[in-house]
Each structure stands twice: as structure tokens, then as C-alpha cells.
Design a protein around this motif. Sequence first.
Motif, mmCIF file in Angstrom:
data_model
loop_
_atom_site.group_PDB
_atom_site.id
_atom_site.type_symbol
_atom_site.label_atom_id
_atom_site.label_comp_id
_atom_site.label_asym_id
_atom_site.label_seq_id
_atom_site.Cartn_x
_atom_site.Cartn_y
_atom_site.Cartn_z
ATOM 1 N N LYS A 54 0.853 -1.180 0.000
ATOM 2 C CA LYS A 54 0.000 0.000 0.000
ATOM 3 C C LYS A 54 0.888 1.229 0.000
ATOM 4 C CE LYS A 54 -3.781 -2.289 2.335
ATOM 5 N NZ LYS A 54 -4.633 -2.378 3.515
ATOM 6 N N VAL A 56 0.783 5.426 -0.027
ATOM 7 C CA VAL A 56 -0.057 6.603 0.193
ATOM 8 C C VAL A 56 0.663 7.805 -0.395
ATOM 9 C CG1 VAL A 56 -1.186 8.085 1.898
ATOM 10 C CG2 VAL A 56 -1.076 5.601 2.268
ATOM 11 N N SER A 75 -6.366 0.346 -8.414
ATOM 12 C CA SER A 75 -6.567 0.171 -6.972
ATOM 13 C C SER A 75 -6.697 1.500 -6.221
ATOM 14 C CB SER A 75 -5.399 -0.621 -6.372
ATOM 15 O OG SER A 75 -4.201 0.141 -6.455
ATOM 16 N N GLN A 76 -6.486 2.611 -6.906
ATOM 17 C CA GLN A 76 -6.440 3.917 -6.239
ATOM 18 C C GLN A 76 -7.741 4.234 -5.512
ATOM 19 O OE1 GLN A 76 -4.706 7.347 -8.318
ATOM 20 N NE2 GLN A 76 -6.618 8.427 -7.870
ATOM 21 N N MET A 89 -4.516 6.303 -1.834
ATOM 22 C CA MET A 89 -3.782 5.075 -1.596
ATOM 23 C C MET A 89 -3.875 4.207 -2.845
ATOM 24 S SD MET A 89 -4.291 1.896 1.016
ATOM 25 C CE MET A 89 -5.670 1.369 0.040
ATOM 26 N N GLU A 91 -2.520 0.226 -4.249
ATOM 27 C CA GLU A 91 -2.007 -1.056 -3.764
ATOM 28 C C GLU A 91 -1.528 -1.847 -4.962
ATOM 29 O OE1 GLU A 91 -3.344 -4.575 -0.659
ATOM 30 O OE2 GLU A 91 -4.732 -2.963 -1.145
#
Length: 133
Positions: A54, A56, A75-76, A89, A91
Motif C-alpha cells: 500500500k 499513500v 486500486s487507487q 492510496m 495497492e
Amino acid sequence: GLGIGEEKKVTCALDRMQRTWIASEKSQIDPAFDAVAYFDEFYGIYNSGRDIMKIVIRAFGDERYYLRALPVHDSQREIGSGGDDTDFMIELRPNKELISYLLSRKNRLKVLSPDCIIDEIKEAIGGMSALYS
């Protein structure tokens, strides 16, 4: 990424090919290989071999609107907003292409975590700065 044999995967840069020929060797794409799922774990196409993590990032000013309209990765997720910045975030498996993208955004993005990605960004910035010293 072509699934060749049972273990080896090769990514071909078709846009950079200058000539082609028919080889005597034949290869088969593994019918169980799912290219969409395989590349979904990366930014771009480079497989770094790293674990999924992950990451950030904080977007400043108008960059937050840009990231909302054109996410860095599927995935944002937006995880916080305040004042003139927004935190997102992603991933994925980090790679050189992701680091290059983050650096290309200059002072409009800042990596907040994890430390290993922050360290890569700092090292790249230090190396770039040394070129102009």
C-alpha cells in the motif's frame, strides 16, 4: 507478457521492433495465463518481483483533480482531503515505472508511506541533484 513454457514469461516491446522473421522454434502462450490479471499488479509492464504494498500519496493543488479524473492505478482510493491537498492510496507491486511517474509529478505529489518508497524517491532526487551540482 507471453507465457512461454511453464515458468518463463517474456514481455515484448512490439512498438520498438525494427524487423521480424519466422523462427524455426515455436512457442505457445499458456492458456491458463491471464495477462490482464498479471499486469494489474503493476504500474506499466515491468515486473519488479516486489511484494504488493500500500502506497499513500498526497496530491497538492490541481493535481488532486487530475488524480481523481485519471487514477494512477485501478486500486487507487481517496483516503482523505483537507485544505489544498488530498491523500490517495494505491495497492500494487512498485517498480521503476511507478517511481518515474511519481518523480515526473515534481512538487505536485508527495509519497507519505511506506518508508521504502520514500527512500527510493529521496535517492532518485539526490542523484538528480548531484548531476547539477
